[in-house]
Design an enzyme around this catalytic site. Structure first.
Site, PDB file in Angstrom:
ATOM      1  N   HIS A 192      11.481  10.616   3.693  1.00  0.00           N
ATOM      2  CA  HIS A 192      10.208   9.898   2.129  1.00  0.00           C
ATOM      3  C   HIS A 192       9.200   9.107   2.780  1.00  0.00           C
ATOM      4  O   HIS A 192       8.611   9.981   2.299  1.00  0.00           O
ATOM      5  CB  HIS A 192      11.349   9.476   0.770  1.00  0.00           C
ATOM      6  CG  HIS A 192      12.205   9.128   0.403  1.00  0.00           C
ATOM      7  ND1 HIS A 192      12.832   9.523  -0.532  1.00  0.00           N
ATOM      8  CD2 HIS A 192      12.764  10.776   0.465  1.00  0.00           C
ATOM      9  CE1 HIS A 192      13.789  10.087  -0.719  1.00  0.00           C
ATOM     10  NE2 HIS A 192      13.667  11.316  -0.877  1.00  0.00           N
ATOM     11  N   TYR A 238      10.111   8.292  -8.203  1.00  0.00           N
ATOM     12  CA  TYR A 238      11.579   8.103  -8.876  1.00  0.00           C
ATOM     13  C   TYR A 238      11.584   8.415 -10.624  1.00  0.00           C
ATOM     14  O   TYR A 238      12.406   9.185 -10.603  1.00  0.00           O
ATOM     15  CB  TYR A 238      11.799   6.911  -8.249  1.00  0.00           C
ATOM     16  CG  TYR A 238      12.148   6.215  -6.660  1.00  0.00           C
ATOM     17  CD1 TYR A 238      13.468   7.656  -6.544  1.00  0.00           C
ATOM     18  CD2 TYR A 238      11.193   6.331  -5.585  1.00  0.00           C
ATOM     19  CE1 TYR A 238      13.534   7.243  -4.713  1.00  0.00           C
ATOM     20  CE2 TYR A 238      11.454   6.621  -4.664  1.00  0.00           C
ATOM     21  CZ  TYR A 238      12.551   6.662  -3.669  1.00  0.00           C
ATOM     22  OH  TYR A 238      12.569   7.165  -2.334  1.00  0.00           O
ATOM     23  N   GLU A 267      11.963   1.629   1.249  1.00  0.00           N
ATOM     24  CA  GLU A 267      10.691   2.779   1.955  1.00  0.00           C
ATOM     25  C   GLU A 267       9.402   1.565   1.902  1.00  0.00           C
ATOM     26  O   GLU A 267       7.927   1.748   2.824  1.00  0.00           O
ATOM     27  CB  GLU A 267      10.400   3.569   0.693  1.00  0.00           C
ATOM     28  CG  GLU A 267      11.634   4.517   1.497  1.00  0.00           C
ATOM     29  CD  GLU A 267      11.545   5.793   0.190  1.00  0.00           C
ATOM     30  OE1 GLU A 267      10.940   5.627  -0.999  1.00  0.00           O
ATOM     31  OE2 GLU A 267      12.369   6.184   0.104  1.00  0.00           O
ATOM     32  N   VAL A 313      14.836  25.316  19.717  1.00  0.00           N
ATOM     33  CA  VAL A 313      13.915  24.262  19.774  1.00  0.00           C
ATOM     34  C   VAL A 313      14.359  22.941  19.884  1.00  0.00           C
ATOM     35  O   VAL A 313      13.172  21.937  19.334  1.00  0.00           O
ATOM     36  CB  VAL A 313      13.207  24.772  18.490  1.00  0.00           C
ATOM     37  CG1 VAL A 313      13.449  24.457  16.705  1.00  0.00           C
ATOM     38  CG2 VAL A 313      11.431  24.594  18.142  1.00  0.00           C
ATOM     39  N   GLY A 314      15.181  22.886  19.083  1.00  0.00           N
ATOM     40  CA  GLY A 314      15.729  20.982  19.057  1.00  0.00           C
ATOM     41  C   GLY A 314      15.746  20.699  20.299  1.00  0.00           C
ATOM     42  O   GLY A 314      16.287  19.554  20.878  1.00  0.00           O
ATOM     43  N   PRO A 327      23.954  17.155   4.967  1.00  0.00           N
ATOM     44  CA  PRO A 327      24.641  15.570   5.092  1.00  0.00           C
ATOM     45  C   PRO A 327      25.375  16.520   6.348  1.00  0.00           C
ATOM     46  O   PRO A 327      25.548  17.188   6.624  1.00  0.00           O
ATOM     47  CB  PRO A 327      25.776  16.415   3.157  1.00  0.00           C
ATOM     48  CG  PRO A 327      25.055  17.688   2.908  1.00  0.00           C
ATOM     49  CD  PRO A 327      24.451  18.060   3.446  1.00  0.00           C
TER      50      PRO A 327
END
Length: 408
Positions: free
Chosen positions: A91, A101, A143, A283-284, A402
């Site tokens: 974020h 939010y 944040e 590309v990792g 996840p």
């Protein structure tokens, strides 16, 4: 952060917990509907969200996972703090603000009503409104601290800052590196190996800007930021990547690219002196290169094993640099795995990385393991390490969506 302190009464928490099975069943439908409603009413927010991930459903799945986790842990929200921090880094990189939010909350509740219909009683909607307010406050608070810390860092900035492309280097058939320095010539902050920046692509003819996150691929403190971008070509029903194509085709030395300050928690732990195993697919490679370049400077005696998997040599970026490090540093060993090597190509293993091969080449399972790549690669890497009895605390990765996509 305790539920009591956050003011959610027991009745509200009980209602939220009772909706957990519903979220398991309908979560992705709810979040897909949420994005549809929000973008219809706030098209300007398309600037923030990756529309490719929207189209593929990745974003809906990730949000559904986050909402489900919050509901399942509503009695003990401390349990989801690590994930909250991970999302908050993203974020911050995307410059999400407190005013976003309430918009998200409004359309999330409308989506719950839409998908659940009569099952979304007034009690359920009110309970979720309260719970969302509490969870949003946690994100906003974390944040805020992150933005302040970034702003107070030497050379730090919030929002986007123009950087100039000082060098463009083709690394493989599909990966190109861009070296970036501030267009204003002022200082800019050092980052931690493994962190990323968000690029704002302002593309002629597009109705909105596009934001994409790319890992920094060189060591911190080199007086430059470097991103190494894979060009996503059209494949089957998937069109070519809008941003990666734009960067490859339109950015040249002297071009200006707005970026956010570095973010991310997937960082190399330099307090650990045990053997370091870096594994990458495709590309990792980019955060792994930053970690490799960092460790040889900061911990020159540390044993390092660098394993990279690619389709073939044509798709293998930065091979020469890794070979050079391995040849000049006695404590660094590198291995290459090619899925489909071409006739004259040398590699250490053909096909895929598997647990039997890893056990042959790795000196110990008591080491620090970091890996990055496509989801299939990461899922296999995680399972291979678990087969080798590597402790969870020693397994480090970062994924969009996840963690269960990898660890299940």
């Amino acid at each position: 952060m305790t539920t009591t302190a956050m003011g959610l009464d027991k009745e509200t928490r009980d209602i939220i917990k009772a909706t957990v099975p519903v979220l398991q069943e309908h979560g992705e439908k709810i979040t897909a509907r949420f994005y549809q409603l929000m973008f219809e009413n706030h098209p300007e927010l398309k600037n923030i969200f990756n529309q490719t991930n929207q189209r593929k459903g990745n974003q809906s799945k990730a949000l559904a996972g986050a909402v489900y986790a919050a509901a399942a842990n509503i009695d003990n929200l401390e349990a989801i703090l690590p994930n909250v921090k991970l999302i908050s880094h993203k974020h911050k990189s995307l410059n999400i603000k407190p005013e976003h939010y309430p918009i998200v909350g409004k359309y999330l509740l409308l989506a719950i009503k839409d998908i659940l219909g009569e099952a979304a009683t007034d009690d359920i909607v009110v309970a979720w409104e309260k719970a969302y307010g509490v969870i949003a406050d946690v994100f906003i608070s974390i944040e805020k601290e992150m933005y302040e810390e970034t702003k107070n860092t030497v050379g730090g900035w919030v929002d986007f800052r123009n950087f100039k492309v000082t060098k463009k280097v083709v690394e493989s058939d599909v990966i190109t590196s861009f070296y970036l320095e501030p267009a204003d010539g002022n200082p800019f902050p050092v980052y931690q190996a493994g962190q990323y920046v968000t690029v704002k692509a302002e593309i002629e003819g597009e109705t909105h800007n596009h934001l994409r996150q790319y890992s920094l691929s060189c060591a911190p403190g080199e007086g430059v930021y470097r991103i190494s971008v894979k060009r996503e070509d059209a494949l089957g029903d998937n069109p070519a990547g809008v941003v990666s194509s734009f960067l490859h085709e339109n950015l040249e030395e002297g071009s200006i690219l707005p970026i956010s300050a570095p973010s991310g928690e997937f960082v190399l732990d330099l307090e650990d002196s045990r053997a370091l195993i870096l594994m990458s697919g495709g590309v990792g490679l980019t955060p792994m290169m930053s970690m490799l370049e960092t460790v040889i400077k900061e911990q020159p005696e540390r044993e390092v094993i660098f394993i990279h998997a690619a389709r073939s040599g044509r798709f293998h970026a930065m091979k020469t640099r890794v070979q050079e490090i391995a040849e000049t540093k006695e404590n660094v060993t590198s291995y290459t795995v090619y899925d489909s090597p071409e006739a004259d190509e040398q590699c250490d293993k053909e096909g895929y990385i598997d647990s039997e091969w890893l056990e042959k080449i790795l000196p110990t399972n008591d080491a620090a393991f970091y890996f990055c790549g496509p989801k299939g690669f990461m899922r296999a890497a995680y399972q291979n390490l678990k087969k080798s009895h590597v402790a969870d605390a020693d397994i480090h990765f970062e994924i969009f969506g996840p963690a269960e996509d990898i660890t299940a």
